[in-house]
Design an enzyme around this catalytic site. Structure first.
Site, PDB file in Angstrom:
ATOM      1  CD  GLU A 145       0.378   0.494   2.805  1.00 50.50           C
ATOM      2  OE1 GLU A 145       1.062   0.985   3.177  1.00 50.50           O
ATOM      3  OE2 GLU A 145       2.018  -0.026   3.510  1.00 50.50           O
ATOM      4  CD  GLU A 190       8.054   1.696  -0.971  1.00 49.27           C
ATOM      5  OE1 GLU A 190       8.770   1.426  -1.572  1.00 49.27           O
ATOM      6  OE2 GLU A 190       7.269   2.804  -0.845  1.00 49.27           O
TER       7      GLU A 190
END
Lengths: 350, 350
Positions: A167, A319
């Site tokens: 994310e 991420e």
């Protein structure tokens, strides 16, 4: 809802038996033995492989960023999406290092244009400020869940043996912390509120107060409306979740239905995993937890889920970077499982 | 004795500064950032590389095996040496997986013949039973140290960027435990005695009594002769060390002199690292500790050395397997360091 896939008990048993015959003291490869057996059960293969990893990064903005809960400005979400695509971000480097498929999905980055290399599946243009109002509408919730499911479908089409969700979204630890507090029954937000991308003590205290305000609003509405079961979890997600967190929930649920094991990343993805498990506990056996991040609430969610992460590298980037880092651990576990000699083959006394 | 190599403070500083400019919150890659900076200091290179790993497995037998301190018979040492060479052992699989150089050195495997693929550097034909007599003569000690130094020299000739030492020797946790007890000042052997390759409670109790008897003999001689400083450490090694443990000490010391960082494996190699550091504390900054094994004394040596291992996978195999498993972690740390974009390059707001 489709059923969650079953684990293959036959190949699991075969893998357990093979481990006992390899030239090493029984159990001496520790976690590596357990990983090999787990992948055998997931893949229905006595000699499991891991050469196709699918990484989906969901990016979205959060209205709550305007409360000053992050050290980075909101514009960084979109800037980092460009960085992902151009290959400069940590996950870009790691994905290339492992020759993994990396896809970037815009599920609601503020004012983000169409761009080559970015999958456009926008559920909105940033979620609302969750201190004041619900994050999203019911229709937006469904769009974000669908964006996640579609990522799992793409992983399936390309025969991925592992799904990693990541994310990007400035202020999304605030949303994830509120979700975790609500689902873990933690009433003091300070208990789970961490530094995110690098807040100092004063910043964390402010963020904690913001999470507290979000929870107050949520509890008030819950008391009035009295949702139950799945509906309550989805309602929580709609009220305080970000689009990327919702998409992760959809991706995890669909992966488990498709029989693709999920490697969970850090704090935010673990909050999404918690949501998915609350909706359907059968999803949990399809999840592997990669690392325990430096974000203070992460360890608490992991212990509540009664799972142990594979590593603890003091990372807090998100991420999908923490998940990507453990790919080689799994690959080594499988190489050992598949390629070591047995006592009989090597003529070693047992 | 040659001087230990110096760390390059300039490239270390440059690497620290580069880490602060990469597109991630400062410090968010945790251990991976520290590894990259450490390798920059070791290699004198702002953009350090790790593609040449040298793994040396030292194998030897131990007279103390006749005391029944292992679940495996002594003949397994030689059988496993053959397994290493034929590619069937865990370290064979991992070395091939990483395209690392793997060499097997016979420093005293009982009745072991010359064999292609095995470097012959025998300091003796198994060490003596250390419950009753000294493990080896002074001449044998020097031969074993030299065998280790020569391995480091070979690593240097092939421009290895990392030296990994491993060991194979039935009963060698007994020897390593005695060394650890003596150097850590632990008088109750039970405190550091573990299961080795898989002893049960009764077996561990017996092994602990054997270690106690070894320590009694050592202390008695120490009281009579009164060795000091380096001599005391080398004397301990000669009295209770196995040939492979002595060789590891020689290899570690020479690696540090040659400026090759050492990745330490499990309990036995950490005991050897402890010996090397006791001889010259300047060796310590050249050492990286890979994993914390399931052998009970390992954590205690690590904490005494005030070092933290990178991972904890519940492994207890030895033969450098725990060290090999973390090679990709270092490679990923360096890939991130060298290939991530800076905030300026990616036009990301800081």
């Amino acid at each position: 809802m489709d059923a969650v896939a079953s684990l293959n008990k036959v190949t699991q048993k075969n893998a357990e038996q093979r481990q006992a015959t390899l030239t090493k003291p029984a159990g001496s490869l520790g976690v590596l033995e357990r990983l090999a057996i787990q992948f055998a059960a997931w893949q229905g293969n006595d000699q499991p492989q891991l050469d196709k990893v699918h990484i989906s990064i969901f990016a979205a903005d959060h209205g709550v960023a305007e409360e000053g809960v992050s050290v980075f400005p909101q514009v960084v979400t979109g800037e980092m999406v460009k960085n992902f695509v151009r290959g400069g971000a940590a996950i870009s480097v790691l994905a290339q290092h492992h020759q993994a498929t990396l896809e970037i999905i815009d599920v609601g980055v503020k004012d983000f244009p169409e761009m080559e290399g970015v999958i456009r599946a926008r559920a909105g243009n940033a979620s609302n400020n969750i201190v004041e109002e619900d994050a999203m509408t019911e229709a937006q919730l469904q769009l974000a869940l669908e964006a996640g499911r579609e990522a799992a479908e793409r992983a399936n089409v390309s025969n991925a043996q592992l799904f990693i969700g990541g994310e990007m979204g400035i202020a999304n630890t605030t949303s994830a912390t509120a979700i975790a507090c609500a689902l873990l029954g933690v009433s003091d937000a300070a208990e789970l509120t961490g530094a995110g991308t690098g807040l100092d003590k004063v910043g964390i205290k402010h963020k904690s107060a913001i999470v507290g305000a979000i929870l107050d609003r949520y509890k008030k509405e819950l008391a009035q409306q009295g949702f139950e079961g799945d509906n309550q979890v989805l309602h929580l997600l709609r009220m305080v979740g970000g689009f990327e967190i919702v998409a992760l929930v959809g991706a995890y649920m669909r992966s488990a239905q498709l029989g693709i094991p999920v490697l969970v990343d850090g704090f935010i993805t673990t909050a999404a995993a918690l949501v998915a498990i609350k909706i359907n506990e059968k999803i949990k056996p399809w999840m592997l937890f990669s690392h325990c991040s430096a974000e203070s609430g992460h360890a608490k969610i992991l212990s509540t889920l009664d799972v142990k992460s594979l590593v603890d590298f003091d990372m807090r980037l998100g991420e999908a970077s923490g998940a990507a880092v453990v790919i080689p651990l799994i690959q080594q576990a499988l190489a050992l499982h598949n390629n070591m000699a047995t006592f009989a083959e090597a003529e070693v006394s047992k």
